[in-house]
Design a protein around this motif. Structure first.
Motif, PDB file in Angstrom:
ATOM      1  N   LEU A  39      24.005  16.443 129.387  1.00 14.29           N
ATOM      2  CA  LEU A  39      23.943  15.572 128.212  1.00 14.29           C
ATOM      3  C   LEU A  39      22.782  14.586 128.264  1.00 14.29           C
ATOM      4  CD1 LEU A  39      27.599  14.562 127.236  1.00 14.29           C
ATOM      5  CD2 LEU A  39      25.875  15.640 125.792  1.00 14.29           C
ATOM      6  N   SER A  40      22.529  14.008 129.432  1.00 19.44           N
ATOM      7  CA  SER A  40      21.486  12.985 129.550  1.00 19.44           C
ATOM      8  C   SER A  40      20.104  13.533 129.216  1.00 19.44           C
ATOM      9  CB  SER A  40      21.481  12.397 130.967  1.00 19.44           C
ATOM     10  OG  SER A  40      21.223  13.413 131.928  1.00 19.44           O
ATOM     11  N   LYS A 224      28.236  10.573 122.304  1.00 18.26           N
ATOM     12  CA  LYS A 224      28.244  10.032 123.666  1.00 18.26           C
ATOM     13  C   LYS A 224      26.884   9.445 124.035  1.00 18.26           C
ATOM     14  CE  LYS A 224      31.824  13.141 125.480  1.00 18.26           C
ATOM     15  NZ  LYS A 224      32.099  14.295 126.373  1.00 18.26           N
ATOM     16  N   ILE A 225      25.822  10.097 123.610  1.00 16.41           N
ATOM     17  CA  ILE A 225      24.479   9.571 123.870  1.00 16.41           C
ATOM     18  C   ILE A 225      24.260   8.272 123.104  1.00 16.41           C
ATOM     19  CG2 ILE A 225      22.016   9.993 123.455  1.00 16.41           C
ATOM     20  CD1 ILE A 225      23.048  11.465 125.857  1.00 16.41           C
ATOM     21  N   PHE A 226      24.641   8.253 121.822  1.00 12.55           N
ATOM     22  CA  PHE A 226      24.442   7.050 121.003  1.00 12.55           C
ATOM     23  C   PHE A 226      25.257   5.868 121.527  1.00 12.55           C
ATOM     24  CE2 PHE A 226      23.658  10.094 117.226  1.00 12.55           C
ATOM     25  CZ  PHE A 226      22.316  10.185 117.546  1.00 12.55           C
ATOM     26  N   GLU A 227      26.442   6.141 122.052  1.00  8.21           N
ATOM     27  CA  GLU A 227      27.278   5.057 122.570  1.00  8.21           C
ATOM     28  C   GLU A 227      26.559   4.300 123.685  1.00  8.21           C
ATOM     29  OE1 GLU A 227      31.540   4.323 124.909  1.00  8.21           O
ATOM     30  OE2 GLU A 227      30.839   6.366 124.513  1.00  8.21           O
ATOM     31  N   GLU A 228      25.883   5.030 124.555  1.00  9.51           N
ATOM     32  CA  GLU A 228      25.242   4.408 125.718  1.00  9.51           C
ATOM     33  C   GLU A 228      23.798   4.014 125.472  1.00  9.51           C
ATOM     34  OE1 GLU A 228      26.969   3.672 128.295  1.00  9.51           O
ATOM     35  OE2 GLU A 228      28.793   4.711 127.628  1.00  9.51           O
ATOM     36  N   ASP A 229      23.231   4.418 124.345  1.00  6.46           N
ATOM     37  CA  ASP A 229      21.812   4.195 124.083  1.00  6.46           C
ATOM     38  C   ASP A 229      21.559   2.755 123.637  1.00  6.46           C
ATOM     39  OD1 ASP A 229      19.133   4.438 123.523  1.00  6.46           O
ATOM     40  OD2 ASP A 229      19.425   5.498 121.624  1.00  6.46           O
ATOM     41  N   PRO A 230      20.797   1.957 124.406  1.00  7.35           N
ATOM     42  CA  PRO A 230      20.538   0.566 124.009  1.00  7.35           C
ATOM     43  C   PRO A 230      19.690   0.432 122.746  1.00  7.35           C
ATOM     44  CG  PRO A 230      19.196   1.186 125.906  1.00  7.35           C
ATOM     45  CD  PRO A 230      20.154   2.308 125.687  1.00  7.35           C
TER      46      PRO A 230
END
Length: 673
Positions: A39-40, A224-230
């Motif tokens: 995913l990353s 999931k990516i958007f949740e962690e993306d600053p």
């Protein structure tokens, strides 16, 4: 036939959730790697070194392109190296991502090469990749934890903040900002991007999930990516009819809002609320299979989860701007309730038809006649008795959640979902012998007598052979279980892309009889246009570029009180020839009183599109009133050309004004309220 959408949502989702667990149970090989570990790799940016397999450049955007691949050629192009193979490129250049621009018949091979070389991110944009090619690709992806796939049949992925473009997105629409966007539809994603740009929000990362039935990256992956993306402060999701990815996203959003003290606001749109049952709406994956939810169910699920829903992408910009500006005042409450009070949520009078199992002939697929399907079964020595009474329903199809083939088995011949089991299994290495655990599991679910087990094994093996040998995507049978397992009737659907893009399955394709199909739909198909004549008293003809935008156009006009006569997708382009063909087909329908041309100019500029529309109208000497909405690249110039053409064309910038005018001219205004 039981209507699937009347089945409780809880039982439907429970059936889908069991898919991955069942697949693991019936897989013939143990998995030592997890595809989720990749995913990353979706977080691209200025650091990403991109390899192009069949490349067109994105250098002006700032993408760090390290070269391309042309089999057997070791040279250079535009100052960049051209490698003879992906392996050589990996050894000499160490790419972080590979952009695949080869045709659909070559896409799977290119993806497989990149997987073998452990390229972290692979983006495949081609349409018409055969379904069975993608099933093989996913078999590979599930056995590794290095490579992440985006696509196929997608515009790609782009970081507006990091200035990295892997795809063919129209760059003038993008601006660096703070909104993360994930979409099935290319044209709807461009409209969404343009809306957030006009609102001054810009974009952080935009992921084209794509319209393929078996995409490498889905909505939950992107969320999931958007949740962690600053860089991402707000999230937009654009879904459509077909599959269960939106329901999975709704479950994720509900959990996210529950576990997060300060969740990022999420908005969403679902295209295809008014699609006719049993039709493929332009995109390869835009069809609803047995057991899958209707588009309206997806809309409701996302709304219940807390997403703010809109009926047209041009509303995303101002809507998200309001959400972000009021976030501190309404934190911890449901955004949907807040904005319902303020009129952002504009859904009206949605009464779509319900999709059960596939019903009618589908564009870009091939359904053979029942007698032909039964003959295929007889060739596999499967007992057929057309006089028998149907007791059970059995289907071999694809599972879009497990990304694999699966068996659907129902103790109701009418396919009652509450009585249906879903059993995914591995694409490679499966052989349905009498002792295969899946045979025993399906027999137990159907409550078959012991005397029918051998015939069930024979049927599953025969269906599996037909599925693989002839590249089917859905094989449905209804059978009698009295004394022994006998097939009463059958309905088989085959992947048209296997023939059209790869030249395979000519024998199956020859079973098609265009004379028995809708004449206008066959004529449109010759020019790459998807035209579907809608039933009822529709008086509005629609001409749109892009399947997702075409679905949304029908939805939005219906919500405004209009009645559409057709769905028409020019295939992402709007050349003079496609416009002329489209108008000729639309005007042949005597119900049509007014035409709505809704075009988003992406890579094709709006001024070029306007020129094509004007030329087509002049040649055809049109007199019917036509509303033209042009947005996208060079939209101002294109709109000016239409407005000053002297033709019976009215040009619009915004969708709302255009829709109201179209409905008014069609005489449907009384239905608006």
């Amino acid at each position: 036939m039981t209507r699937l959408c009347s089945i409780p949502a809880q039982s439907r989702r429970a059936l889908v959730r069991s898919s991955v667990k069942q697949m693991a149970r019936f897989s013939t090989s143990a998995r030592s790697c997890d595809y989720a570990d990749t995913l990353s790799n979706l977080k691209i940016g200025a650091h990403t070194r991109v390899l192009f397999q069949g490349f067109t450049e994105s250098l002006e955007w700032g993408t760090k392109i390290i070269g391309g691949v042309k089999p057997g050629v070791d040279s250079s192009h535009l100052g960049l190296p051209v490698f003879p193979s992906v392996r050589e490129a990996r050894i000499r250049a160490q790419p972080d991502a590979s952009a695949i621009y080869v045709p659909g018949n070559q896409t799977a091979k290119a993806i497989e090469e990149a997987i073998e070389e452990e390229i972290p991110l692979v983006v495949a944009v081609a349409e018409h990749v055969p379904i069975h090619d993608m099933l093989r690709v996913h078999s590979m992806l599930k056995t590794q934890s290095k490579t992440r796939l985006v696509g196929a049949n997608c515009p790609g992925i782009i970081s507006a903040v990091g200035k990295c473009r892997i795809g063919f997105q129209p760059l003038p629409c993008f601006s660096p900002g703070r909104i993360g966007i994930v979409a099935k539809s290319g044209t709807l994603s461009y409209e969404t991007v343009a809306s957030t740009t006009r609102a001054g929000l810009g974009q952080s990362l935009c992921i084209g999930m794509g319209g393929d039935p078996l995409p490498g990256t889905n909505f939950v992956d992107a969320l999931k990516i958007f949740e962690e993306d600053p860089d991402t402060e707000g999230i937009i999701l654009v879904g459509e009819t077909g599959g269960t990815a939106e329901m999975d996203a709704a479950d994720w959003i509900k959990d996210y809002n529950r576990r997060s003290a300060h969740p990022k606001p999420i908005m969403a749109l679902i295209g295809g609320l008014h699609t006719p049952p049993g039709r493929i709406m332009g995109h390869a994956g835009a069809w609803t299979a047995p057991g899958e939810p209707h588009a309206k169910d997806k809309y409701d699920a996302l709304e219940r989860a807390g997403a703010v829903m809109v009926n047209h992408p041009e509303k995303f910009g101002d809507g998200m701007k309001t959400l972000l500006s009021t976030q501190s005042h309404i934190q911890g409450t449901r955004y949907t309730n807040y904005f319902n009070r303020r009129g952002l949520h504009t859904m009206r009078r949605v009464t779509p038809g319900r999709n059960g199992a596939s019903q009618s002939q589908q564009t870009r697929s091939l359904y053979v006649k029942p007698i032909q399907a039964l003959d295929m079964l007889r060739e596999k020595s499967i007992p057929v008795n057309e006089a028998a009474v149907s007791d059970v329903f059995l289907s071999l199809t694809i599972d879009r959640t497990a990304l694999s083939p699966c068996v659907l088995a129902s103790t109701s011949a009418g396919f009652d979902l509450d009585q249906t089991g879903r059993f995914p299994f591995a694409y490679e290495g499966t052989d349905f012998g009498r002792d295969h655990p899946l045979v025993e599991t399906v027999a137990a679910h159907l409550q078959l007598p012991a005397t029918a087990h051998d015939n069930l094994a024979l049927l599953l093996q025969g269906l599996w052979q037909i599925f693989k040998e002839k590249e089917a995507y859905i094989l449905e049978v209804r059978a009698s279980i009295i004394k022994k397992f006998e097939v009463r009737d059958a309905r088989f659907g085959f992947d048209d892309a296997a023939f059209r893009s790869s030249g395979r399955q000519e024998e199956v394709h020859q079973l098609r009889n265009p004379a028995e199909e809708v004449t206008e739909e066959v004529e449109a198909e010759k020019d790459g246009i998807v035209y579907i004549k809608l039933e009822g008293a529709g008086s509005i003809g629609t001409l749109v570029n892009g399947a997702g935008l075409a679905m949304n156009t029908v939805d939005a006009l219906t919500i405004h009180g209009g009645r559409c006569a057709n769905f028409l997708d020019t295939g992402g382009k709007a050349t003079t020839e496609t416009v002329k063909t489209s108008l000729r087909i639309i005007t042949s329908d005597r119900r049509v009183k007014v035409i709505f041309v809704n075009i988003f100019g992406g890579l094709t500029r709006c001024d070029m599109i306007a020129g094509g529309i004007i030329e087509a109208f002049q040649e055809m000497k049109m007199s019917m009133p036509v509303m033209v909405r042009l947005r996208g690249t060079n939209e101002g110039l294109g709109q000016h050309m239409i407005a000053t053409s002297g033709l019976p064309l009215e040009v619009y910038d915004g969708f709302e004004a255009a829709a109201q005018r179209v409905v008014e001219l069609a005489g449907d205004w009384k239905h608006y309220y």
